[in-house]
Design a protein around this motif. Structure first.
Motif, PDB file in Angstrom:
ATOM      1  N   ALA A  87      -4.238   5.840  -6.968  1.00 23.51           N
ATOM      2  CA  ALA A  87      -5.516   5.601  -7.643  1.00 23.51           C
ATOM      3  C   ALA A  87      -6.443   6.767  -7.359  1.00 23.51           C
ATOM      4  O   ALA A  87      -6.295   7.460  -6.339  1.00 23.51           O
ATOM      5  CB  ALA A  87      -6.140   4.302  -7.147  1.00 23.51           C
ATOM      6  N   ARG A 109      -1.883   9.513   1.355  1.00 24.46           N
ATOM      7  CA  ARG A 109      -2.018   8.143   1.846  1.00 24.46           C
ATOM      8  C   ARG A 109      -3.222   8.060   2.776  1.00 24.46           C
ATOM      9  O   ARG A 109      -3.353   8.868   3.695  1.00 24.46           O
ATOM     10  CB  ARG A 109      -0.745   7.707   2.578  1.00 24.46           C
ATOM     11  N   LEU A 110      -4.065   7.071   2.547  1.00 24.04           N
ATOM     12  CA  LEU A 110      -5.294   6.951   3.333  1.00 24.04           C
ATOM     13  C   LEU A 110      -4.999   6.520   4.768  1.00 24.04           C
ATOM     14  O   LEU A 110      -4.185   5.631   5.015  1.00 24.04           O
ATOM     15  CB  LEU A 110      -6.237   5.930   2.690  1.00 24.04           C
ATOM     16  N   ASN A 130       0.819  -1.207   0.000  1.00 24.64           N
ATOM     17  CA  ASN A 130       0.000   0.000   0.000  1.00 24.64           C
ATOM     18  C   ASN A 130       0.857   1.263   0.000  1.00 24.64           C
ATOM     19  O   ASN A 130       0.539   2.246  -0.676  1.00 24.64           O
ATOM     20  CB  ASN A 130      -0.929   0.013   1.219  1.00 24.64           C
ATOM     21  N   SER A 175       2.186   1.911  -3.399  1.00 22.75           N
ATOM     22  CA  SER A 175       1.209   1.651  -4.463  1.00 22.75           C
ATOM     23  C   SER A 175       1.141   2.811  -5.453  1.00 22.75           C
ATOM     24  O   SER A 175       1.466   3.960  -5.129  1.00 22.75           O
ATOM     25  CB  SER A 175      -0.176   1.418  -3.847  1.00 22.75           C
ATOM     26  N   VAL A 203      -3.784   7.710  -2.903  1.00 27.84           N
ATOM     27  CA  VAL A 203      -4.880   8.166  -3.760  1.00 27.84           C
ATOM     28  C   VAL A 203      -4.506   9.524  -4.328  1.00 27.84           C
ATOM     29  O   VAL A 203      -3.678  10.254  -3.769  1.00 27.84           O
ATOM     30  CB  VAL A 203      -6.209   8.279  -2.976  1.00 27.84           C
ATOM     31  N   SER A 260     -12.340   6.047  -6.695  1.00 22.64           N
ATOM     32  CA  SER A 260     -12.310   4.597  -6.916  1.00 22.64           C
ATOM     33  C   SER A 260     -11.971   3.860  -5.621  1.00 22.64           C
ATOM     34  O   SER A 260     -12.435   2.738  -5.400  1.00 22.64           O
ATOM     35  CB  SER A 260     -11.303   4.231  -8.009  1.00 22.64           C
ATOM     36  N   GLU A 261     -11.173   4.475  -4.767  1.00 24.53           N
ATOM     37  CA  GLU A 261     -10.830   3.857  -3.488  1.00 24.53           C
ATOM     38  C   GLU A 261     -11.926   4.086  -2.452  1.00 24.53           C
ATOM     39  O   GLU A 261     -12.204   3.195  -1.634  1.00 24.53           O
ATOM     40  CB  GLU A 261      -9.496   4.412  -2.966  1.00 24.53           C
ATOM     41  N   GLN A 291      -7.037  -0.898   3.312  1.00 27.75           N
ATOM     42  CA  GLN A 291      -6.729   0.248   2.468  1.00 27.75           C
ATOM     43  C   GLN A 291      -5.770   1.236   3.138  1.00 27.75           C
ATOM     44  O   GLN A 291      -5.328   2.189   2.495  1.00 27.75           O
ATOM     45  CB  GLN A 291      -8.021   0.991   2.093  1.00 27.75           C
ATOM     46  N   ARG A 303      -2.708   3.198   1.516  1.00 26.39           N
ATOM     47  CA  ARG A 303      -2.830   3.195   0.056  1.00 26.39           C
ATOM     48  C   ARG A 303      -2.846   4.630  -0.462  1.00 26.39           C
ATOM     49  O   ARG A 303      -3.450   5.514   0.140  1.00 26.39           O
ATOM     50  CB  ARG A 303      -4.102   2.452  -0.361  1.00 26.39           C
TER      51      ARG A 303
END
Length: 285
Positions: A59, A151-152, A53, A56, A80, A63-64, A75, A78
């Motif tokens: 995205a 980053r989430l 993640n 990564s 975004v 979408s996430e 997640q 991850r």
């Protein structure tokens, strides 16, 4: 005492009970060893997920997080990407956020996305100022349209007794942040730790995360081996006790007496000069 006792005593109810106990102990140790192995595999999988993640490919946020409340534990970290405009007049500071051993604040700035909702971006850390209640200055977020890679991170839990006033909050609990902002359409499943943004400002808060979190699988392998050793020790102890009682019950048997003499001879050969001197000293007292 009979000289033909042999090993018949080993089949007595008492010794069969000892054997059953040793087997039960070994089964318990095997179960605990397997549990530690499973925990080790879980830790390894969690570490692999963090690495995947963290590095990564970014995205699209939508979408996430297809809904404002969307977020799954796998997640976390991850990356975004989202384009919008920072609402600088709604910026908040999170109190009591140490960084590299120094006290300070984290800077939270809502980002107005293309669909009109707000995504909370943690832009980084600033130190406390001349007074501990606020930083001396906070670098401004870029004006106009900006593309953010973040980053989430999940919403934080409430911390009892931690409160704040004005534009400050005690923790990044997104439901509380939403109320603080006036019940706006805010992503409440997760917020974003800033990784990069375009355009980049001349000055910015210090990034709170630049490397993956420490990935420690713990001592599960060590514990797993220890439980196996404990099981073997149980059987070793049983065997030692069994042999000791055999020698005692058969001490008058000629063959056992010969073996005992041989063991005594070997022990004597292993004695050092210091042992002999100690015996002589003891004999003189």
């Amino acid at each position: 005492m009979s000289t033909t006792a042999g090993w018949r005593f080993a089949f007595s109810r008492r010794w069969l009970g000892y054997l059953a106990f040793a087997i039960a102990f070994a089964i318990a140790c095997a179960g605990l060893s397997a549990w530690q192995l499973a925990r080790s595999k879980e830790a390894a999988a969690a570490n692999a997920l963090i690495s995947a993640n963290f590095y990564s490919h970014p995205a699209p946020l939508t979408s996430e997080l297809p809904t404002l409340g969307s977020f799954k534990a796998d997640q976390e970290w991850r990356r975004v990407t989202v384009t919008g405009t920072y609402e600088r007049d709604r910026e908040m500071l999170v109190r009591n956020r140490p960084f590299n051993g120094s006290p300070g604040f984290e800077v939270l700035t809502p980002l107005r996305t293309a669909n009109g909702s707000l995504f909370l971006v943690d832009r980084g850390w600033v130190p406390t100022g001349n007074t501990t209640d606020a930083p001396d200055s906070v670098p401004s977020a870029p004006a106009g349209t900006v593309t953010v890679v973040a980053r989430l991170k999940p919403s934080e839990p409430a911390i009892a007794g931690r409160s704040a006033t004005g534009n400050q909050i005690g923790t990044i609990q997104l439901s509380v942040v939403q109320q603080h902002l006036g019940n706006v359409d805010l992503y409440t499943g997760a917020y974003g730790l800033l990784d990069s943004q375009k355009p980049s400002p001349a000055t910015a808060p210090a990034p709170t995360v630049t490397d993956p979190p420490t990935q420690d699988e713990g001592l599960h392998w060590s514990y797993m081996i220890q439980w196996i050793i404990f099981a073997l020790i149980g059987f070793f102890g049983l065997g030692y006790a069994l042999r000791t009682e055999y020698r005692k019950l058969n001490e008058d048997d000629p063959e056992e007496r010969a073996r005992a003499a041989e063991r005594a001879r070997r022990r004597a050969l292993k004695r050092t000069d210091a042992d002999v001197e100690d015996d002589l000293l003891d004999a003189t007292h």
